[in-house]
Design a protein around this motif. Structure first.
Motif, mmCIF file in Angstrom:
data_model
loop_
_atom_site.group_PDB
_atom_site.id
_atom_site.type_symbol
_atom_site.label_atom_id
_atom_site.label_comp_id
_atom_site.label_asym_id
_atom_site.label_seq_id
_atom_site.Cartn_x
_atom_site.Cartn_y
_atom_site.Cartn_z
ATOM 1 N N ARG A 90 -2.590 -3.428 9.008
ATOM 2 C CA ARG A 90 -2.526 -4.624 8.156
ATOM 3 C C ARG A 90 -2.283 -4.282 6.692
ATOM 4 N N ALA A 91 -2.746 -3.106 6.251
ATOM 5 C CA ALA A 91 -2.661 -2.765 4.833
ATOM 6 C C ALA A 91 -1.252 -2.921 4.253
ATOM 7 N N PRO A 92 -0.194 -2.388 4.887
ATOM 8 C CA PRO A 92 1.133 -2.565 4.275
ATOM 9 C C PRO A 92 1.621 -4.008 4.323
ATOM 10 N N HIS A 93 1.158 -4.802 5.289
ATOM 11 C CA HIS A 93 1.505 -6.221 5.293
ATOM 12 C C HIS A 93 0.892 -6.909 4.075
ATOM 13 N N THR A 94 -0.386 -6.634 3.828
ATOM 14 C CA THR A 94 -1.087 -7.285 2.725
ATOM 15 C C THR A 94 -0.490 -6.887 1.388
ATOM 16 N N ARG A 95 -0.261 -5.573 1.206
ATOM 17 C CA ARG A 95 0.323 -5.125 -0.070
ATOM 18 C C ARG A 95 1.771 -5.568 -0.200
ATOM 19 N N GLY A 98 4.577 2.201 19.027
ATOM 20 C CA GLY A 98 3.296 2.224 18.324
ATOM 21 C C GLY A 98 2.574 0.908 18.436
ATOM 22 N N GLY A 99 1.326 0.891 17.992
ATOM 23 C CA GLY A 99 0.562 -0.342 17.958
ATOM 24 C C GLY A 99 1.031 -1.226 16.819
ATOM 25 N N VAL A 100 0.562 -2.474 16.832
ATOM 26 C CA VAL A 100 0.927 -3.420 15.778
ATOM 27 C C VAL A 100 -0.318 -4.174 15.343
ATOM 28 N N VAL A 101 -0.229 -4.783 14.174
ATOM 29 C CA VAL A 101 -1.379 -5.430 13.574
ATOM 30 C C VAL A 101 -1.891 -6.579 14.433
ATOM 31 N N SER A 135 5.830 -1.644 13.862
ATOM 32 C CA SER A 135 5.214 -2.504 12.854
ATOM 33 C C SER A 135 6.250 -3.350 12.128
ATOM 34 N N LEU A 136 7.412 -2.779 11.862
ATOM 35 C CA LEU A 136 8.467 -3.541 11.202
ATOM 36 C C LEU A 136 9.015 -4.628 12.122
ATOM 37 N N GLN A 137 9.114 -4.331 13.412
ATOM 38 C CA GLN A 137 9.509 -5.370 14.371
ATOM 39 C C GLN A 137 8.511 -6.513 14.357
ATOM 40 N N ASN A 138 7.231 -6.188 14.341
ATOM 41 C CA ASN A 138 6.190 -7.210 14.284
ATOM 42 C C ASN A 138 6.324 -8.044 13.019
ATOM 43 N N LEU A 139 6.610 -7.373 11.892
ATOM 44 C CA LEU A 139 6.810 -8.088 10.629
ATOM 45 C C LEU A 139 8.005 -9.030 10.720
#
Length: 402
Positions: free
Chosen positions: A95-100, A80-83, A235-239
């Protein structure tokens, strides 16, 4: 890619930045294969114009894995894509789940864990006469903290940390075929483990970041599709990369520069009230993320240079943070400076959502070390060498004695 030239540039980019700032307009840098945006005003402008400068390809690989490594990666679960490399609505969604998830309230709730883990790691250091602080502290604490927030089993954290470094090596270092395949296989194993977490949290939600990402990216799903699961894993990998590698890098560089300048270290030991300003100044002085690529989506002008559609830019936070037009004596570390507008954590829609978490860890480390090991000094016999990278700038080792 001329990796010898690129390595030399990455290990010490600041002279290149200074030359670029003196030139009119932007400077094309062959080592980066991009236009270098080096002045503070130009960097802020580029970051404030996401409609003109796309983030697609923000971390374009320097090394392309061979077919054997790509086949091994295909056995993983990220799809998938990432932020970091998305624009517009997709970026806002990622970005929303990163911010929250990295909100002030969640970081505040993690402060006790950060203090406890920092104290325990320093306990281990204090029992010895010295250590490599990269290995014993900077690469451990951020991994444990992000693992805690994500809800990982502590036993999985070392593999997660190692997987982050392998992913950057695979994308940015010239590995032979065997090295590429070994890295790709381990990354794929880590992705499959993360997929297990994603499906587990979908079935049984918890109060952790994995659950938050699943809810944000696959809301209301009765059963996760492979595409939804892959998007969550990516997305979790990016995080993990952003939450661990960059904080680890800044922690190691911060300690290096403070210990190199004895008067700065001793001032912190005498007055812990300077610690917040010291964190900001170290982030300005030697940013862990030196910059990201951007692509012009149309003909445009930046810094007086006409750019064609498709032009690739390297927008350098590190260069902007040493711009004498913005900071007096920018090549001097000064923990009393209070640089309110530095770009060590980015700017604009892609500003680092984990900056508060990073600051909490960096402050905890300085509080504990200045209190417990005020006599810490760089090993005079150790050679300091910076990693050849623009995305987690850090000393390779940091041998310290006390």
């Amino acid at each position: 890619m001329d990796f010898a030239a690129l390595d030399a540039f990455q290990r010490d980019p600041y002279p290149h930045y200074a030359r670029a700032r003196r030139e009119p307009g932007l400077t094309f840098v062959p080592e980066l294969d991009a236009w270098l945006v080096a002045r503070f005003a130009d960097v802020r402008e580029a970051l404030a114009r996401p409609d003109d400068f796309s983030s697609a390809g923000a971390l374009r690989p320097d090394a392309v894995p061979g077919p054997e490594a790509r086949a091994a990666l295909a056995e993983g679960a990220g799809a998938g894509g990432v932020v970091l490399s998305s624009d517009g609505p997709a970026h806002r969604r990622y970005r929303a789940p990163h911010t929250r998830g990295l909100s002030a309230a969640r970081v505040d709730a993690a402060e006790e864990f950060i203090r406890e883990r920092t104290a325990r790691l320093v306990d281990g250091l204090a029992a010895d006469g010295g250590a490599d602080l990269v290995e014993r502290l900077a690469r451990r604490l951020p991994g444990e903290v992000i693992g805690h927030l994500m809800g990982l089993d502590p036993g999985d954290v070392p593999a997660v940390v190692r997987g982050g470094y392998l992913a950057t090596d695979l994308a940015f270092r010239p590995l032979d075929t065997g090295g590429q395949v070994a890295a790709a296989e381990e990354i794929a194993r880590l992705q499959r483990r993360m997929e297990d977490y994603v499906r587990s949290r979908h079935a049984e939600p918890r109060d952790d970041l994995i659950t938050a990402f699943v809810r944000a990216l696959a809301p209301g799903a009765q059963e996760l599709t492979r595409e939804q699961s892959g998007e969550c894993v990516s997305s979790l990998q990016n995080l993990l990369l952003a939450g661990h590698l960059t904080t680890s890098a800044l922690m190691a560089s911060m300690l290096l520069h403070l210990l190199r300048r004895r008067e700065q270290w001793e001032a912190l030991c005498e007055d812990p009230g300077l610690i917040p300003d010291a964190v900001e100044e170290c982030a300005r002085f030697d940013s862990p993320i030196q910059g990201f690529r951007r692509r012009a989506v149309r003909e445009t002008v930046l810094g007086g240079t006409a750019l064609p559609e498709g032009a690739v830019l390297f927008v350098s936070f590190g260069a902007a943070n040493r711009d004498p037009a913005q900071f007096a004596r920018p090549d001097r570390l000064d923990i009393t400076r209070r640089p309110q507008r530095h770009l060590g954590f980015g700017h604009g829609v892609h500003a680092c959502p984990g900056a508060r978490l990073a600051r909490a860890q960096l402050s905890a480390v300085l509080r504990e070390l200045t209190r417990r090991l005020p006599g810490a000094r760089l090993d005079p016999h150790a050679r300091i060498s910076m990693l050849p990278t623009m995305i987690h700038r850090s000393p390779e080792r940091l041998d310290v004695r006390w």
